[in-house]
Design a protein around this motif. Structure first.
Motif, mmCIF file in Angstrom:
data_model
loop_
_atom_site.group_PDB
_atom_site.id
_atom_site.type_symbol
_atom_site.label_atom_id
_atom_site.label_comp_id
_atom_site.label_asym_id
_atom_site.label_seq_id
_atom_site.Cartn_x
_atom_site.Cartn_y
_atom_site.Cartn_z
ATOM 1 N N SER A 89 0.828 -1.198 0.000
ATOM 2 C CA SER A 89 0.000 0.000 0.000
ATOM 3 C C SER A 89 0.868 1.257 0.000
ATOM 4 N N GLY A 90 1.954 1.225 0.750
ATOM 5 C CA GLY A 90 2.860 2.369 0.808
ATOM 6 C C GLY A 90 3.508 2.649 -0.547
ATOM 7 N N ILE A 91 3.863 1.585 -1.257
ATOM 8 C CA ILE A 91 4.454 1.774 -2.592
ATOM 9 C C ILE A 91 3.424 2.380 -3.543
ATOM 10 N N GLN A 92 2.195 1.888 -3.486
ATOM 11 C CA GLN A 92 1.150 2.455 -4.340
ATOM 12 C C GLN A 92 0.929 3.930 -4.019
ATOM 13 N N LEU A 93 0.935 4.252 -2.750
ATOM 14 C CA LEU A 93 0.754 5.640 -2.319
ATOM 15 C C LEU A 93 1.920 6.515 -2.786
ATOM 16 N N LEU A 94 3.128 5.999 -2.683
ATOM 17 C CA LEU A 94 4.300 6.735 -3.141
ATOM 18 C C LEU A 94 4.201 7.019 -4.641
ATOM 19 N N LYS A 95 3.810 6.014 -5.416
ATOM 20 C CA LYS A 95 3.651 6.221 -6.860
ATOM 21 C C LYS A 95 2.607 7.304 -7.133
ATOM 22 N N THR A 96 1.524 7.296 -6.373
ATOM 23 C CA THR A 96 0.469 8.291 -6.560
ATOM 24 C C THR A 96 0.970 9.690 -6.212
ATOM 25 N N PHE A 97 1.644 9.828 -5.066
ATOM 26 C CA PHE A 97 2.132 11.141 -4.646
ATOM 27 C C PHE A 97 3.186 11.689 -5.597
ATOM 28 N N MET A 98 3.929 10.804 -6.220
ATOM 29 C CA MET A 98 4.948 11.257 -7.172
ATOM 30 C C MET A 98 4.325 11.600 -8.522
ATOM 31 N N GLY A 99 3.025 11.348 -8.645
ATOM 32 C CA GLY A 99 2.343 11.663 -9.889
ATOM 33 C C GLY A 99 2.746 10.753 -11.017
ATOM 34 N N LEU A 100 3.138 9.529 -10.658
ATOM 35 C CA LEU A 100 3.655 8.621 -11.664
ATOM 36 C C LEU A 100 2.620 7.634 -12.173
ATOM 37 N N GLY A 101 1.410 7.739 -11.724
ATOM 38 C CA GLY A 101 0.397 6.792 -12.166
ATOM 39 C C GLY A 101 -0.001 7.020 -13.609
ATOM 40 N N ALA A 102 -0.748 6.077 -14.146
ATOM 41 C CA ALA A 102 -1.177 6.164 -15.544
ATOM 42 C C ALA A 102 -2.058 7.401 -15.760
ATOM 43 N N HIS A 103 -2.853 7.745 -14.752
ATOM 44 C CA HIS A 103 -3.688 8.944 -14.851
ATOM 45 C C HIS A 103 -3.655 9.673 -13.511
ATOM 46 N N PRO A 104 -3.574 10.997 -13.559
ATOM 47 C CA PRO A 104 -3.506 11.765 -12.308
ATOM 48 C C PRO A 104 -4.796 11.622 -11.501
ATOM 49 N N SER A 113 -7.414 12.925 -8.385
ATOM 50 C CA SER A 113 -7.871 14.162 -7.742
ATOM 51 C C SER A 113 -7.396 14.180 -6.292
ATOM 52 N N GLY A 114 -7.488 15.337 -5.684
ATOM 53 C CA GLY A 114 -7.125 15.469 -4.271
ATOM 54 C C GLY A 114 -7.950 14.549 -3.391
ATOM 55 N N SER A 115 -9.229 14.413 -3.715
ATOM 56 C CA SER A 115 -10.114 13.546 -2.932
ATOM 57 C C SER A 115 -9.679 12.082 -3.044
ATOM 58 N N MET A 152 -6.677 10.982 -3.759
ATOM 59 C CA MET A 152 -5.409 10.833 -3.046
ATOM 60 C C MET A 152 -5.640 10.786 -1.539
ATOM 61 N N MET A 153 -6.586 11.611 -1.070
ATOM 62 C CA MET A 153 -6.898 11.603 0.360
ATOM 63 C C MET A 153 -7.422 10.228 0.788
ATOM 64 N N TRP A 154 -8.320 9.647 -0.020
ATOM 65 C CA TRP A 154 -8.869 8.338 0.330
ATOM 66 C C TRP A 154 -7.807 7.241 0.278
ATOM 67 N N MET A 155 -6.886 7.337 -0.668
ATOM 68 C CA MET A 155 -5.785 6.371 -0.704
ATOM 69 C C MET A 155 -4.945 6.473 0.566
ATOM 70 N N THR A 156 -4.725 7.701 1.027
ATOM 71 C CA THR A 156 -3.958 7.914 2.250
ATOM 72 C C THR A 156 -4.714 7.371 3.455
ATOM 73 N N VAL A 157 -6.008 7.631 3.518
ATOM 74 C CA VAL A 157 -6.831 7.138 4.628
ATOM 75 C C VAL A 157 -6.819 5.604 4.654
ATOM 76 N N ILE A 158 -6.953 5.001 3.493
ATOM 77 C CA ILE A 158 -6.945 3.534 3.430
ATOM 78 C C ILE A 158 -5.586 2.988 3.861
ATOM 79 N N HIS A 159 -4.509 3.628 3.401
ATOM 80 C CA HIS A 159 -3.172 3.198 3.820
ATOM 81 C C HIS A 159 -3.024 3.312 5.338
ATOM 82 N N LEU A 160 -3.461 4.435 5.883
ATOM 83 C CA LEU A 160 -3.376 4.616 7.335
ATOM 84 C C LEU A 160 -4.238 3.597 8.081
ATOM 85 N N ALA A 161 -5.363 3.223 7.492
ATOM 86 C CA ALA A 161 -6.197 2.178 8.106
ATOM 87 C C ALA A 161 -5.432 0.856 8.152
ATOM 88 N N PHE A 162 -4.685 0.545 7.081
ATOM 89 C CA PHE A 162 -3.852 -0.664 7.080
ATOM 90 C C PHE A 162 -2.790 -0.584 8.171
#
Length: 174
Positions: free
Chosen positions: A121-136, A138-140, A142-152
């Protein structure tokens, strides 16, 4: 007669553990699937390496790392789960036998699973924060990805604390 029936029933219950074996065979095949994707991704990236930007190289390496962590996680589940629930794996004395094999409890397996899930989950989040995903995103999103990671992370920590408390309570009861 009742004792014999009970013994037959209990032997059947015990033998039912072998119904888990096909699950482990399927998990082995899933490692093969991850290996195929890993090799495909690696060789595709080699062909593009000369024209790759740093960000693309990082994305590729993170993707390969993600696949390797997922494969490790599956292998741990296969080996520890099979030994815990189906049958002992007779590799005593083999020089390559992992030290944790045969000693991992269900609690230990659970913590290994949580640690791997948090890492993936942390690697996926890092890829997202670096803007390296296939598609950018939204802030919302990204926030939910962070919340889910923190839940893990919180789930893993609470599980570790619970296991620690239970182990301490078990020692003090003796």
């Amino acid at each position: 007669m009742m004792k014999q029936l009970e013994r037959w029933f209990e032997n059947g219950l015990f033998a039912s553990r072998w119904l888990l074996a096909p699950f482990y065979v399927g998990l082995i095949a899933s490692i093969g699937l991850l290996l195929f994707v890993f090799v495909k991704t690696f060789f595709e990236s080699l062909g593009k390496a000369a024209a790759m930007h740093v960000e693309e190289a990082i994305l590729t390496v993170l993707t390969l790392l993600d696949l390797a962590l997922a494969a490790n996680l599956i292998l741990v589940v296969i080996l520890a789960g099979y030994e815990a629930f189906v049958s002992k794996i007779d590799t005593e004395g083999h020089e390559d036998r992992p030290a944790w094999m045969g000693t991992t409890t269900f609690s230990g397996l659970k913590l290994k699973l949580y640690a791997s899930i948090v890492a993936i989950s942390g690697i996926q989040l890092l890829k997202t924060f670096m803007g390296l995903g296939a598609h950018p995103l939204s802030g919302s999103e990204m926030m939910w990805m962070t919340v889910i990671h923190l839940a893990f992370v919180v789930t893993a920590l609470l599980s570790a604390v619970t296991d620690y408390i239970c182990a301490r309570a078990g020692k003090s009861a003796h």
